[in-house]
Design a protein around this motif. Structure first.
Motif, PDB file in Angstrom:
ATOM      1  N   THR A 196       7.495  -6.663  -0.897  1.00  0.00           N
ATOM      2  CA  THR A 196       6.489  -6.180   0.040  1.00  0.00           C
ATOM      3  C   THR A 196       6.972  -4.940   0.795  1.00  0.00           C
ATOM      4  O   THR A 196       6.198  -4.014   1.026  1.00  0.00           O
ATOM      5  CB  THR A 196       6.104  -7.281   1.035  1.00  0.00           C
ATOM      6  N   VAL A 197       8.260  -4.923   1.174  1.00  0.00           N
ATOM      7  CA  VAL A 197       8.801  -3.755   1.874  1.00  0.00           C
ATOM      8  C   VAL A 197       8.812  -2.544   0.951  1.00  0.00           C
ATOM      9  O   VAL A 197       8.438  -1.432   1.340  1.00  0.00           O
ATOM     10  CB  VAL A 197      10.217  -4.051   2.407  1.00  0.00           C
ATOM     11  N   PHE A 198       9.231  -2.748  -0.299  1.00  0.00           N
ATOM     12  CA  PHE A 198       9.278  -1.643  -1.255  1.00  0.00           C
ATOM     13  C   PHE A 198       7.886  -1.063  -1.477  1.00  0.00           C
ATOM     14  O   PHE A 198       7.692   0.154  -1.482  1.00  0.00           O
ATOM     15  CB  PHE A 198       9.870  -2.142  -2.581  1.00  0.00           C
ATOM     16  N   ILE A 199       6.895  -1.953  -1.649  1.00  0.00           N
ATOM     17  CA  ILE A 199       5.523  -1.489  -1.858  1.00  0.00           C
ATOM     18  C   ILE A 199       5.021  -0.746  -0.618  1.00  0.00           C
ATOM     19  O   ILE A 199       4.393   0.309  -0.716  1.00  0.00           O
ATOM     20  CB  ILE A 199       4.600  -2.689  -2.184  1.00  0.00           C
ATOM     21  N   GLY A 200       5.315  -1.310   0.563  1.00  0.00           N
ATOM     22  CA  GLY A 200       4.872  -0.678   1.800  1.00  0.00           C
ATOM     23  C   GLY A 200       5.473   0.704   2.013  1.00  0.00           C
ATOM     24  O   GLY A 200       4.831   1.593   2.568  1.00  0.00           O
ATOM     25  N   ARG A 201       6.711   0.892   1.542  1.00  0.00           N
ATOM     26  CA  ARG A 201       7.390   2.176   1.761  1.00  0.00           C
ATOM     27  C   ARG A 201       6.999   3.239   0.736  1.00  0.00           C
ATOM     28  O   ARG A 201       6.920   4.418   1.064  1.00  0.00           O
ATOM     29  CB  ARG A 201       8.910   1.976   1.695  1.00  0.00           C
ATOM     30  N   TYR A 202       6.765   2.817  -0.496  1.00  0.00           N
ATOM     31  CA  TYR A 202       6.688   3.800  -1.576  1.00  0.00           C
ATOM     32  C   TYR A 202       5.322   3.890  -2.248  1.00  0.00           C
ATOM     33  O   TYR A 202       5.160   4.592  -3.220  1.00  0.00           O
ATOM     34  CB  TYR A 202       7.772   3.508  -2.621  1.00  0.00           C
ATOM     35  N   PHE A 203       4.312   3.166  -1.713  1.00  0.00           N
ATOM     36  CA  PHE A 203       2.962   3.284  -2.239  1.00  0.00           C
ATOM     37  C   PHE A 203       2.006   3.616  -1.100  1.00  0.00           C
ATOM     38  O   PHE A 203       2.235   3.210   0.039  1.00  0.00           O
ATOM     39  CB  PHE A 203       2.531   1.976  -2.920  1.00  0.00           C
ATOM     40  N   GLY A 234       6.819  -4.266   9.603  1.00  0.00           N
ATOM     41  CA  GLY A 234       7.976  -4.863   8.938  1.00  0.00           C
ATOM     42  C   GLY A 234       8.297  -6.227   9.525  1.00  0.00           C
ATOM     43  O   GLY A 234       8.514  -7.203   8.794  1.00  0.00           O
ATOM     44  N   ARG A 235       8.307  -6.306  10.863  1.00  0.00           N
ATOM     45  CA  ARG A 235       8.554  -7.594  11.519  1.00  0.00           C
ATOM     46  C   ARG A 235       7.440  -8.584  11.225  1.00  0.00           C
ATOM     47  O   ARG A 235       7.673  -9.776  11.023  1.00  0.00           O
ATOM     48  CB  ARG A 235       8.658  -7.380  13.033  1.00  0.00           C
ATOM     49  N   ALA A 236       6.193  -8.089  11.198  1.00  0.00           N
ATOM     50  CA  ALA A 236       5.064  -8.978  10.919  1.00  0.00           C
ATOM     51  C   ALA A 236       5.158  -9.560   9.513  1.00  0.00           C
ATOM     52  O   ALA A 236       4.900 -10.753   9.300  1.00  0.00           O
ATOM     53  CB  ALA A 236       3.746  -8.222  11.093  1.00  0.00           C
ATOM     54  N   LEU A 237       5.558  -8.745   8.540  1.00  0.00           N
ATOM     55  CA  LEU A 237       5.722  -9.239   7.175  1.00  0.00           C
ATOM     56  C   LEU A 237       6.857 -10.254   7.098  1.00  0.00           C
ATOM     57  O   LEU A 237       6.772 -11.239   6.354  1.00  0.00           O
ATOM     58  CB  LEU A 237       5.977  -8.072   6.216  1.00  0.00           C
ATOM     59  N   SER A 238       7.933 -10.021   7.860  1.00  0.00           N
ATOM     60  CA  SER A 238       9.037 -10.988   7.882  1.00  0.00           C
ATOM     61  C   SER A 238       8.565 -12.331   8.442  1.00  0.00           C
ATOM     62  O   SER A 238       8.865 -13.392   7.900  1.00  0.00           O
ATOM     63  CB  SER A 238      10.202 -10.455   8.728  1.00  0.00           C
ATOM     64  N   LEU A 239       7.827 -12.271   9.568  1.00  0.00           N
ATOM     65  CA  LEU A 239       7.318 -13.497  10.176  1.00  0.00           C
ATOM     66  C   LEU A 239       6.321 -14.190   9.258  1.00  0.00           C
ATOM     67  O   LEU A 239       6.342 -15.419   9.103  1.00  0.00           O
ATOM     68  CB  LEU A 239       6.653 -13.166  11.516  1.00  0.00           C
ATOM     69  N   PHE A 240       5.460 -13.406   8.629  1.00  0.00           N
ATOM     70  CA  PHE A 240       4.476 -13.945   7.698  1.00  0.00           C
ATOM     71  C   PHE A 240       5.165 -14.676   6.542  1.00  0.00           C
ATOM     72  O   PHE A 240       4.793 -15.800   6.180  1.00  0.00           O
ATOM     73  CB  PHE A 240       3.629 -12.783   7.182  1.00  0.00           C
ATOM     74  N   THR A 241       6.190 -14.048   5.965  1.00  0.00           N
ATOM     75  CA  THR A 241       6.916 -14.655   4.845  1.00  0.00           C
ATOM     76  C   THR A 241       7.659 -15.905   5.295  1.00  0.00           C
ATOM     77  O   THR A 241       7.694 -16.921   4.589  1.00  0.00           O
ATOM     78  CB  THR A 241       7.893 -13.645   4.228  1.00  0.00           C
TER      79      THR A 241
END
Length: 374
Positions: free
Chosen positions: A90-97, A310-317
Motif C-alpha cells: 500500500t505504501v509503494f502504491i501510494g508513493r509511486y502511482f 501513512g499512519r492511517a494505513l498502518s492503523l487500518f492494517t
C-alpha cells in the motif's frame, strides 16, 4: 486445509485450532507499528528483505513442531516475518502511482496476491494426502525462501525514499502518531469496520471451510480443497472488480455498509441451512463478494490529510489483522462451547462471524464518518 489432519495428529480442540489460526494474524497485526516505522526510516525494500526470513524460519519450525506450543511459536514467527507484506504494497502504491489510480492498483495487487492463496487449496490438500501437514509447512517455507530471493533481486526504490536521519521518528513518536488519529471522530468507525470486513472472508476460507465440509458433509480433503480453490479464484477476481467499480464519495460509504450486510447474511445462511450444495454455493458467493473491503482504501485516502495517510494505513492494517485474530479465536471458543453443549460447532462459529461483520458495519454507519461528497 491443514486443520483437520493437524488437529487429529496433535489432538487439538476447536478452540486450539482457532488459537493456532489467530496467532499468525495477532503477531502480524501487532508488528504493524514496528514495520510502519521501519518503512519510514529504511524504506520498503530493506524492511521486507530483512523481515521476511523470520517467516521462513517460522515455517521450518512449524514443520518440525513436536507440540502445540512449538506450533504456536512458529506461527508467531511467520506472522512477524510476513507483517510488512501488506503495508509495503500500500505504501509503494501510494508513493509511486497517481492518486486517481490508488484503489484500482490496490485491487489489482490484491487479486494477484491470491495466486499464493491458490496454492493452499487443492495443491496443499494433495500434498497433505500424499505426505502430511508437516510437508505442507516445509514446502511453504521453501517457497518463502524463493520469494525472499525474488524480493532481494527485483524490488527497488529511489535512493532518497528513506527518511533523512534527522527526521526519523522514534517508536514512541510513531505510537503517538497513531494514537493522534483517534482525535478525529471518524477513526473509531473505520477501525470497527476494518476489524471485521476482511476477517469474515479469511476466517471462513482459512479456518472453517475445510473442517465444515469434511466433518459436516463427509467431503474428502481434496474435495474440500477444490471448493477452497474455487472460492479463492472468486476472491482473486473480486478486488480488481470492486477497484474498478469504486463509486467514490458518499456512495462508497453506502456500498461498504450494504455489502457488509450481505456478507453477514451469507454467513448466517451457511450457519442455519445444512445442505452441502447450498453451503458450497454460499462459500463461492462469499469469495466473489470478498473484495468489497477494498473500498476502505479509497475511504482512508479521502478521510485523512496527506500527512496522516501513512499512519492511517498502518492503523487500518493493524485493525484488519488484529480483527482477524479476534474473530478466529472467538469463533474457535464458541465452536468448542457449542460442541461441549451437544450443538453443531460450525453453526455457532458461522453465526458469531456473521454477527461480528454486521456489528462492525453498524458501528461504522452509526459512529461519526468522514465528510465526503459524491
Amino acid at each position: 486445509i491443514m486443520g483437520p489432519s493437524l488437529a487429529a495428529q496433535l489432538q487439538l480442540s476447536p478452540q486450539q485450532l482457532g488459537l493456532w489460526a489467530a496467532t499468525f494474524h495477532f503477531s502480524f497485526g501487532l508488528m504493524q507499528l514496528v514495520m510502519g516505522v521501519s518503512i519510514d526510516v529504511f524504506g520498503v525494500r530493506r524492511t521486507i528483505v530483512w523481515a521476511f526470513p523470520v517467516a521462513v524460519v517460522g515455517g521450518v519450525m512449524s514443520a518440525l513442531a513436536p507440540s502445540f506450543g512449538w506450533l504456536l511459536l512458529g506461527q508467531v514467527l511467520i506472522g512477524s516475518g510476513c507483517a510488512p507484506a501488506f503495508l509495503v504494497c500500500t505504501v509503494f502504491i501510494g508513493r509511486y502511482f497517481p492518486a486517481a489510480r490508488f484503489t484500482a492498483v490496490s485491487g489489482l495487487v490484491m487479486s494477484i496476491s491470491g495466486l499464493g492463496v491458490l496454492a493452499t487449496a487443492t495443491p496443499l490438500a494433495l500434498l497433505i494426502e500424499l505426505s502430511s501437514w508437516r510437508w505442507g509447512f516445509g514446502v511453504l517455507a521453501a517457497l518463502g525462501l524463493l520469494s525472499w530471493a525474488a524480493m532481494l533481486w527485483l524490488v527497488h526504490e529511489p535512493a532518497n525514499a528513506a527518511a533523512d536521519p534527522a527526521q526519523r521518528p522514534s517508536l514512541r513518536e510513531a505510537a503517538l502518531g497513531l494514537l493522534s488519529l483517534f482525535r478525529l471522530p471518524h477513526t473509531a468507525g473505520l477501525v470497527a469496520y476494518a476489524a471485521v470486513a476482511y476477517a469474515g472472508f479469511i476466517t471462513l476460507r482459512g479456518l472453517w471451510l475445510g473442517p465444515l465440509l469434511i466433518e459436516r458433509y463427509g467431503f474428502t480433503l481434496v474435495q474440500a480443497g477444490n471448493v477452497a480453490l474455487a472460492m479463492t479464484l472468486g476472491s482473486m477476481i473480486s478486488p480488481a472488480v470492486f477497484g474498478r467499480l469504486d463509486p467514490g464519495g458518499a456512495r462508497r460509504i453506502r456500498w461498504l455498509v450494504g455489502f457488509a450486510a450481505l456478507a453477514a447474511a451469507l454467513l448466517a445462511l451457511m450457519a442455519v441451512v445444512h445442505h452441502a450444495a447450498l453451503d458450497v454455493a454460499l462459500a463461492l458467493a462469499y469469495g466473489l463478494l470478498s473484495g468489497y473491503g477494498l473500498l476502505q482504501y479509497g475511504y482512508v485516502r479521502d478521510a485523512y490529510p496527506a500527512e496522516m495517510r501513512g499512519r492511517a494505513l498502518s492503523l487500518f492494517t493493524m485493525a484488519m489483522f488484529l480483527g482477524i485474530a479476534l474473530m478466529q479465536w472467538l469463533t474457535g471458543l464458541v465452536a468448542s462451547l457449542a460442541k461441549a453443549a451437544g450443538s453443531d460447532p460450525f453453526t455457532g462459529a458461522l453465526l458469531t462471524m456473521g454477527a461480528m461483520v454486521a456489528g462492525g458495519a453498524l458501528l461504522f454507519w452509526k459512529l461519526p464518518r468522514a465528510r465526503v461528497v459524491d
